[in-house]
Design a protein around this motif. Structure first.
Motif, short mmCIF file in Angstrom:
data_model
loop_
_atom_site.label_atom_id
_atom_site.label_comp_id
_atom_site.label_asym_id
_atom_site.label_seq_id
_atom_site.Cartn_x
_atom_site.Cartn_y
_atom_site.Cartn_z
N THR A 259 32.09 31.02 109.29
CA THR A 259 32.31 32.32 108.67
C THR A 259 32.69 33.30 109.78
O THR A 259 31.86 33.65 110.63
N VAL A 260 33.96 33.70 109.79
CA VAL A 260 34.49 34.54 110.85
C VAL A 260 34.76 35.93 110.28
O VAL A 260 35.56 36.09 109.34
N ASN A 261 34.09 36.93 110.83
CA ASN A 261 34.20 38.30 110.32
C ASN A 261 34.70 39.27 111.38
O ASN A 261 34.77 38.93 112.57
N ILE A 274 36.34 39.89 116.90
CA ILE A 274 35.98 38.85 115.93
C ILE A 274 34.58 38.35 116.23
O ILE A 274 34.19 38.19 117.38
N GLU A 275 33.80 38.08 115.19
CA GLU A 275 32.48 37.51 115.39
C GLU A 275 32.26 36.34 114.43
O GLU A 275 32.80 36.32 113.33
N ILE A 276 31.50 35.37 114.88
CA ILE A 276 31.14 34.22 114.05
C ILE A 276 29.74 34.47 113.50
O ILE A 276 28.78 34.59 114.27
N ALA A 277 29.64 34.56 112.18
CA ALA A 277 28.36 34.91 111.55
C ALA A 277 27.38 33.75 111.54
O ALA A 277 26.17 33.96 111.52
N PRO A 332 36.57 29.77 103.85
CA PRO A 332 36.96 30.67 102.74
C PRO A 332 36.07 31.89 102.56
O PRO A 332 36.45 32.86 101.90
N ARG A 333 34.86 31.87 103.12
CA ARG A 333 33.93 33.01 102.97
C ARG A 333 34.16 34.08 104.03
O ARG A 333 33.51 35.12 104.02
N SER A 334 35.07 33.85 104.93
CA SER A 334 35.30 34.75 106.06
C SER A 334 36.06 36.01 105.64
O SER A 334 36.82 36.01 104.67
#
Length: 344
Positions: A259-261, A274-277, A332-334
């Motif tokens: 999940t990349v936000n 960019i951060e990886i949740a 897909p949740r990113s």
């Protein structure tokens, strides 16, 4: 297994022989523990025999390398044991090349670190060579006890190599062996990993995958084509070449979905980082090797634990001996869009 451990086991065997115990054991058809212990040692990150077993007892070093077309051809990636590709601001990617059994005299151009870097490199190593980072990044590296090697303390392990028409930011290169020696003064542990190497038994559980396409963003598309031995990499439709080595090819391509936000941290232009949740937990993963795709998951309980790759059937994924390139692709949740596909 390190050479020190093997030496200790050999010593035990010698004692057994001296005591007459070995004679009793010699009647057994096999002695699996001893046989396995004395088998040739393998590099933990590639599954290959090292050119010198002494290499197994040293730490790995991670080097941040940019992936900007303006800086092509890049240097040193073809020599790394493992390469991670991560998404950064602006839709471009950046590499973390890890050298353990291997080394390169010229890795780069070396660029800045990111907040996610500590979780990517742990527990393989705590030595990171990079060029700068914002306050949040440097604080996170310190909090995770990362040994930071940059131009301020690298000495002759890093040097500027001017390139006509390029800004200074694209001219910093490093010698992985020298960088390791600097970091080794504070961190000397050998890599911990859960990689499993060997041959695969298809049993109908794999799918043909001669072509792989990875979309990190609308501006970064990476593709691989299996040439019968390795996956040859291209980017933006052109062969991805290393300085002096031609097109880069790898034995293992792994897509690790996260999940990349967008982060609250922004650069000087106002572009969010960019951060990886989900640095821990689990998610989908697909291994490409030998022209086949093996679907499964990645799993990780804590940041200090290695990432474990499992097949959909729950078995450990088995990698081909050789280099490993791991791509951290948005799921897909990113908040950031990303995807991948493969075919014959």
């Amino acid at each position: 297994m390190s050479t020190k451990v093997k030496a200790a086991i050999v010593g035990v065997v010698v004692v057994l022989v001296a005591g007459g115990v070995y004679v009793a054991l010699a009647d057994k058809e096999d002695i699996p523990v001893i046989g396995g212990a004395l088998a040739p040692s393998k590099c933990p990150l590639t599954g290959e025999e090292p050119r010198d077993e002494g290499l197994l007892d040293r730490p790995a070093v991670a080097v941040k390398i940019e992936n900007a077309p303006v800086a092509y051809p890049l240097s040193g990636l073809e020599d790394a044991d493992v390469v991670y590709e991560e998404l950064v601001e602006g839709g471009v990617t950046r590499f973390m090349a890890i050298y353990h059994c291997a080394d390169t005299p010229k890795a780069g151009p070396i660029r800045s670190a990111r907040v996610v870097d500590a979780s990517i490199m742990l527990p393989t190593t705590r030595i990171l060579a990079f060029s700068g980072g914002n306050e949040a990044v440097l604080s996170n590296l310190s909090d995770n006890d990362i040994v930071q090697v940059d131009e301020t303390n690298a000495g002759n392990a890093m040097q500027r190599v001017p390139r006509e028409g390029l800004a200074t930011e694209h001219t910093l290169y490093g010698h992985s062996g020298r960088l390791r020696r600097i970091g080794q003064e504070e961190f000397s542990e050998t890599p911990r990993t859960e990689f499993d190497f060997g041959s695969i038994d298809d049993n109908g559980r794999t799918r043909p995958a001669r072509n792989v396409t990875i979309n990190f963003s609308s501006s970064t598309t990476v593709s691989y084509e299996f040439n019968g031995e390795r996956y040859a990499r291209s980017q933006a439709g052109a062969p991805f070449e290393a300085e002096g080595h031609g097109q880069v090819g790898v034995e293992n391509v792994i897509v690790e979905q996260h999940t990349v936000n967008l982060s609250e941290i922004v650069d000087v232009t106002g572009t969010p980082s960019i951060e990886i949740a989900d640095e821990t937990g689990s998610g989908r993963a697909t291994l490409f090797r030998d022209g086949r795709a093996i679907r499964g998951t990645w799993e990780r309980a804590n940041v200090d634990d290695p990432v474990v790759f499992k097949t959909t059937g729950g078995d450990d994924m088995v990698l081909a001996p050789g280099t490993v390139w791991i791509h951290l692709v948005p799921n897909p949740r990113s908040e950031v869009e990303g995807s991948f596909d493969f075919g014959r």
